[in-house]
Write a protein that holds these residues in place. Structure first.
Motif, PDB file in Angstrom:
ATOM      1  N   ASP A 160      -9.558 -16.934 -66.206  1.00 17.57           N
ATOM      2  CA  ASP A 160      -9.590 -16.533 -67.682  1.00 17.57           C
ATOM      3  C   ASP A 160     -10.927 -16.688 -68.220  1.00 17.57           C
ATOM      4  N   PRO A 161     -11.013 -16.447 -69.505  1.00 21.30           N
ATOM      5  CA  PRO A 161     -12.582 -16.877 -70.005  1.00 21.30           C
ATOM      6  C   PRO A 161     -12.958 -18.014 -69.885  1.00 21.30           C
ATOM      7  N   LEU A 172       0.203 -23.822 -65.363  1.00 22.86           N
ATOM      8  CA  LEU A 172      -1.080 -24.870 -65.023  1.00 22.86           C
ATOM      9  C   LEU A 172      -2.360 -24.111 -65.397  1.00 22.86           C
ATOM     10  N   TYR A 173      -3.467 -24.886 -65.833  1.00 21.67           N
ATOM     11  CA  TYR A 173      -4.542 -24.391 -66.280  1.00 21.67           C
ATOM     12  C   TYR A 173      -5.723 -25.293 -65.978  1.00 21.67           C
ATOM     13  N   TRP A 174      -6.696 -24.711 -65.795  1.00 19.60           N
ATOM     14  CA  TRP A 174      -7.944 -25.769 -65.285  1.00 19.60           C
ATOM     15  C   TRP A 174      -9.199 -25.291 -66.054  1.00 19.60           C
ATOM     16  N   HIS A 175      -9.946 -25.943 -66.690  1.00 13.61           N
ATOM     17  CA  HIS A 175     -11.145 -25.469 -67.485  1.00 13.61           C
ATOM     18  C   HIS A 175     -12.382 -25.580 -66.576  1.00 13.61           C
ATOM     19  N   THR A 176     -13.396 -24.689 -66.598  1.00 17.18           N
ATOM     20  CA  THR A 176     -14.649 -24.745 -66.023  1.00 17.18           C
ATOM     21  C   THR A 176     -15.388 -26.010 -66.494  1.00 17.18           C
ATOM     22  N   GLY A 234      -9.719 -16.652 -81.675  1.00 19.90           N
ATOM     23  CA  GLY A 234     -10.414 -15.470 -80.983  1.00 19.90           C
ATOM     24  C   GLY A 234      -9.309 -14.633 -80.541  1.00 19.90           C
ATOM     25  N   VAL A 235      -9.920 -13.482 -79.907  1.00 17.76           N
ATOM     26  CA  VAL A 235      -9.069 -12.541 -79.174  1.00 17.76           C
ATOM     27  C   VAL A 235      -9.314 -12.479 -77.875  1.00 17.76           C
ATOM     28  N   PHE A 236      -8.524 -12.661 -77.043  1.00 15.76           N
ATOM     29  CA  PHE A 236      -8.931 -12.961 -75.330  1.00 15.76           C
ATOM     30  C   PHE A 236      -7.965 -11.996 -74.497  1.00 15.76           C
ATOM     31  N   THR A 237      -8.242 -11.838 -73.359  1.00 19.84           N
ATOM     32  CA  THR A 237      -7.305 -11.667 -72.346  1.00 19.84           C
ATOM     33  C   THR A 237      -6.946 -12.933 -71.539  1.00 19.84           C
ATOM     34  N   VAL A 238      -5.645 -13.314 -71.623  1.00 22.71           N
ATOM     35  CA  VAL A 238      -5.047 -14.485 -71.098  1.00 22.71           C
ATOM     36  C   VAL A 238      -4.428 -14.169 -69.837  1.00 22.71           C
ATOM     37  N   THR A 239      -4.301 -13.132 -69.355  1.00 26.60           N
ATOM     38  CA  THR A 239      -3.078 -12.550 -68.378  1.00 26.60           C
ATOM     39  C   THR A 239      -4.003 -12.077 -67.302  1.00 26.60           C
ATOM     40  N   PRO A 240      -3.466 -11.828 -65.986  1.00 28.85           N
ATOM     41  CA  PRO A 240      -4.382 -11.355 -64.973  1.00 28.85           C
ATOM     42  C   PRO A 240      -4.327  -9.986 -64.926  1.00 28.85           C
ATOM     43  N   THR A 241      -3.418  -9.095 -66.012  1.00 25.83           N
ATOM     44  CA  THR A 241      -3.451  -7.725 -66.030  1.00 25.83           C
ATOM     45  C   THR A 241      -4.042  -7.465 -67.471  1.00 25.83           C
ATOM     46  N   PRO A 242      -4.376  -6.199 -67.603  1.00 22.04           N
ATOM     47  CA  PRO A 242      -4.924  -6.011 -68.914  1.00 22.04           C
ATOM     48  C   PRO A 242      -4.034  -6.430 -70.218  1.00 22.04           C
ATOM     49  N   SER A 243      -4.530  -7.126 -71.095  1.00 21.55           N
ATOM     50  CA  SER A 243      -3.741  -7.280 -72.299  1.00 21.55           C
ATOM     51  C   SER A 243      -4.911  -8.107 -73.482  1.00 21.55           C
ATOM     52  N   SER A 244      -4.210  -8.101 -74.626  1.00 18.45           N
ATOM     53  CA  SER A 244      -5.043  -8.812 -75.702  1.00 18.45           C
ATOM     54  C   SER A 244      -4.456  -9.485 -76.599  1.00 18.45           C
TER      55      SER A 244
END
Length: 309
Positions: free
Chosen positions: A148-149, A166-170, A79-89
């Motif tokens: 993030d998404p 570090l990451y955490w998933h809902t 997929g195509v996502f924004t994975v940073t806290p500032t605008p990016s793709s």
């Protein structure tokens, strides 16, 4: 009389200076001997620790295909996502192989700093607790937690300049256990390695399984020499700290992960057939047979089979 006073004053000054210096050294030694505060365990399992690979969008599919052809496994939906806290793709895809999990990013926009410098992503059970633990054990928070998404992310830096996401998933993910656990390969200076090891071991609640002061230099491209190598294991997986002066021939220092396979010859045959280049020919030590390769898109990795457990 005046001379005696001057001499006496000088003597006191010298005494105080020497005493302070000794006290400072004692304090420094004492401070270094203090135990890092114990923290809660936040690791989930090594199958959730992902090597981060950044490739150009035009190389994305070719790289993913070569990774699967080399190690086997499956992929999540691209997929195509924004994975940073500032605008990016970015194009993004998770590749799950029996030898390790890889997060692939193909940014369509410029990559915001410091993304692209982190080598690994560690899934944690609780982001707030993980950040507290990281700080308590000596790490710095480079990127504060952000949404993030599918959850939250942060980037921390260990003593010695090693960056980790570090990451955490809902929704908690569920991946099959790995057949072999890869090693996170970290290059650290002699001055900072002990601080790095103390910090990472405390955070991961792992242990040092070996600390070899005279490991064979062929492992870092300097076969006539030896170097210090520290191996750590925890619920996050394996980590190897390679302690060097930074005088490294290419491509050493570029390989962030070492993948363990059962048969190196067979794996290399598959790799070459999928466009992978061998940039360091196979070599043997008393522990493993290893090679360094470059995948389409530029990703460099060490691949090895173990000869001695």
């Amino acid at each position: 009389m005046r001379l005696k006073k001057i001499l006496a004053g000088t003597s006191v000054a010298i005494f105080l200076t020497i005493g302070f210096a000794c006290q400072s050294r004692s304090f420094s030694t004492f401070a270094q001997s203090l135990q890092i505060p114990k923290t809660a365990g936040v690791a989930v399992g090594p199958q959730y620790d992902t090597t981060h690979v950044y490739v150009a969008p035009q190389d994305f599919d070719r790289f993913v295909a070569s990774l699967i052809a080399t190690f086997g496994g499956t992929t999540a939906k691209q997929g195509v996502f924004t994975v940073t806290p500032t605008p990016s793709s970015t194009m993004s895809q998770l590749v799950m192989t029996p030898a390790g999990t890889v997060s692939v990013f193909g940014f369509k926009t410029p990559v915001p700093y410091p993304f692209g410098l982190e080598r690994t992503g560690y899934l944690v059970t609780d982001m707030d607790e993980a950040i507290r633990a990281a700080k308590a054990t000596g790490a710095d928070v480079l990127v504060a937690p952000f949404n993030d998404p599918i959850g939250q992310d942060a980037i921390i830096q260990w003593p010695g300049g090693v960056n980790t996401q570090l990451y955490w998933h809902t929704t908690a993910p569920s991946y099959a256990p790995l057949q072999t656990v890869p090693e996170n390969r970290v290059y650290v200076s002699p001055d900072r390695v002990d601080a790095f090891v103390r910090s990472f071991v405390a955070f991961s609640q792992g242990s040092v399984v070996s600390d070899e002061p005279h490991a064979p230099g062929v492992e870092i491209g300097r076969p006539a020499e030896t170097y210090r190598r520290v191996r750590i294991e925890s619920k996050f997986g394996k980590l190897t700290a390679l302690v060097t002066d930074g005088h490294l021939p290419y491509p050493y220092g570029r390989e962030t992960t070492g993948y363990e396979v059962t048969n190196l010859t067979d794996t290399l045959t598959k790799a070459k057939g999928s466009g992978v280049d061998v940039i360091v020919p196979p070599y043997k030590t008393d522990e493993r047979e290893a090679v360094v390769v470059q995948f389409p898109g530029g990703y460099i990795a060490e691949i090895h089979s173990v000869t001695k457990k």
